[in-house]
Write an enzyme that holds these catalytic residues in place. Structure first.
Site, PDB file in Angstrom:
ATOM      1  CE  LYS A   1       3.284   4.073  -5.276  1.00  0.00           C
ATOM      2  NZ  LYS A   1       1.743   4.161  -4.520  1.00  0.00           N
TER       3      LYS A   1
ATOM      4  CB  VAL B   1       7.252   8.018  -5.612  1.00  0.00           C
ATOM      5  CG1 VAL B   1       6.954   8.024  -4.150  1.00  0.00           C
ATOM      6  CG2 VAL B   1       7.775   6.953  -6.176  1.00  0.00           C
TER       7      VAL B   1
END
Ligand code: NAP
Length: 344
Positions: free
Chosen positions: A230, A158
């Site tokens: 994510k 992420v």
């Protein structure tokens, strides 16, 4: 008396944009690792899907491999080790202490989850930038790592090298994340903000593909799957709830979105693909949706390939992390920072 340097062996699965950028960064920071950690490293194995596999327990000639990649990008040529019949076989034979897993996103977790499980089970530390296996097998893989006494790190899943998981783990002790929201996908944000300036959907997407930021399959970006994967990693790692990508309400963008972008602009507002998670009645709800934002919302100011994550916490109230126009070098840095945290 001077101490002998500590020796460590690395293996790579995946040698695409990220794998090659990480190899370059390791070479650049070789002296720094020796000075700070008395660490000497070798890459003893690299394996890909279509570009061959190479093992050398003495260390692969990584500078030579990188130097010749454009001319003949086949790793088999450098193999000095046993022939491997599969990636599992490669993990067993490569002689590594740390596996860097950098293969492509697959929303089932795909073969990457098997590679990671295999490596952790064999006592290797694993560092990955691949959000697929982390989102779909989070509990299983983190438990296995604990059981085997090795680290499983995924900072690059992420916002590339922007410190999120490492920062929360190290610098936000006893802190409850109440909710979070952000712009987590560079490709869609680039397209949305380029469309604000009159660029067509296709040419903006083409650019994101050319610079290596779009997923190998760009529909994963455009349909919101990358953001959902994510968000799922953030929810599981930071909010302690088991929310998989398929559990996330998800919207994406298309050529049609251009009309909505321009309508928002006329009202002096901005359209963004927002990923958010919040607690509700003992559950965590995750959503990826197009939102029309007021101009003073920090998410509205995020343009181009940039990303933002805003954490709403008990101890620190609102905390925002912005990553400005990342390149693949920032993803490589995520692997490097995870490497440093497993050395500490
Ligand atoms: N690019 C970025 O800036 C970025 C940012 C954050 C996270 N990530 C993540 O990092 C990972 C790598 O991205 P990338 O841009 O380097 O992708 P890429 O350029 O497409 O490279 C992927 C590499 O993985 C190999 N591979 C694919 N499937 C495989 C399999 N089943 N087994 C073994 N190797 C396999 C490919 O081999 P072949 O080339 O031989 O097919 C290639 O070497 C992805 O999961 C991506 O989501 C990327």
């Amino acid at each position: 008396m001077e101490q002998e340097p500590r020796q460590i062996n690395f293996a790579f699965i995946g040698f695409g944009h990220v794998g090659r950028a990480f190899a370059r960064l390791l070479i650049d920071r070789k002296k720094w690792l020796l000075k700070e950690f008395s660490l000497e490293w070798k890459i003893t194995g690299i394996s890909t899907k279509n570009h061959g596999t190479s093992i050398n327990h003495e260390g692969l000639p990584i500078k030579k491999i990188l130097g010749s990649w454009k001319r003949h990008s086949n790793l088999d040529h450098f193999n000095e080790g046993p022939a491997c019949s599969s990636q599992t076989d490669f993990i067993r034979q490569c002689g590594a202490d740390v596996l860097f897993e950098m293969s492509v996103l697959d929303l089932s977790g795909g073969p990457a989850a098997t590679y990671i499980r295999e490596a952790l089970g064999a006592g290797l530390h694993v560092v990955t930038t691949n959000k697929g296996p982390v989102a779909t097998h989070f509990l299983q893989l983190t438990k296995l790592a604990r059981l085997r006494g090795v680290k499983f790190l995924y900072e690059g899943t992420v916002m590339d090298g922007a410190p999120i998981f490492n920062m929360v783990r190290l610098n936000l002790p006893a802190t409850r994340i109440k909710s979070l929201r952000g712009i987590l996908n560079s490709t869609t944000n680039y397209i949305l903000t380029q469309m604000e300036q009159g660029t067509s959907f296709e040419s903006a997407l083409e650019y994101a593909r050319n610079v290596g930021l779009a997923e190998a399959d760009p529909s994963l970006d455009l349909e919101g799957w990358d953001s959902a994967a994510k968000l799922s990693v953030l929810i599981q790692a930071l909010m302690g709830a088991r929310v998989k990508p398929k559990d996330i309400e998800r919207h994406g963008i298309s050529e049609e979105t251009g009309r909505v972008v321009r309508a928002a602009l006329r009202r002096d507002r901005r359209l963004r693909l927002v990923a958010r998670a919040y607690r509700q009645g003992g559950r965590v709800i995750g959503k990826v949706e197009l939102q029309e934002l007021e101009i003073f919302d920090p998410l509205a100011s995020i343009r181009g390939l940039s990303n933002i994550l805003v954490l709403n916490t008990d101890n620190m109230r609102e905390l925002a992390i912005i990553e400005n126009n990342p390149t693949v070098d920032q993803t490589a840095f995520a692997l490097f920072s995870d490497l440093v945290s497993l050395l500490q």
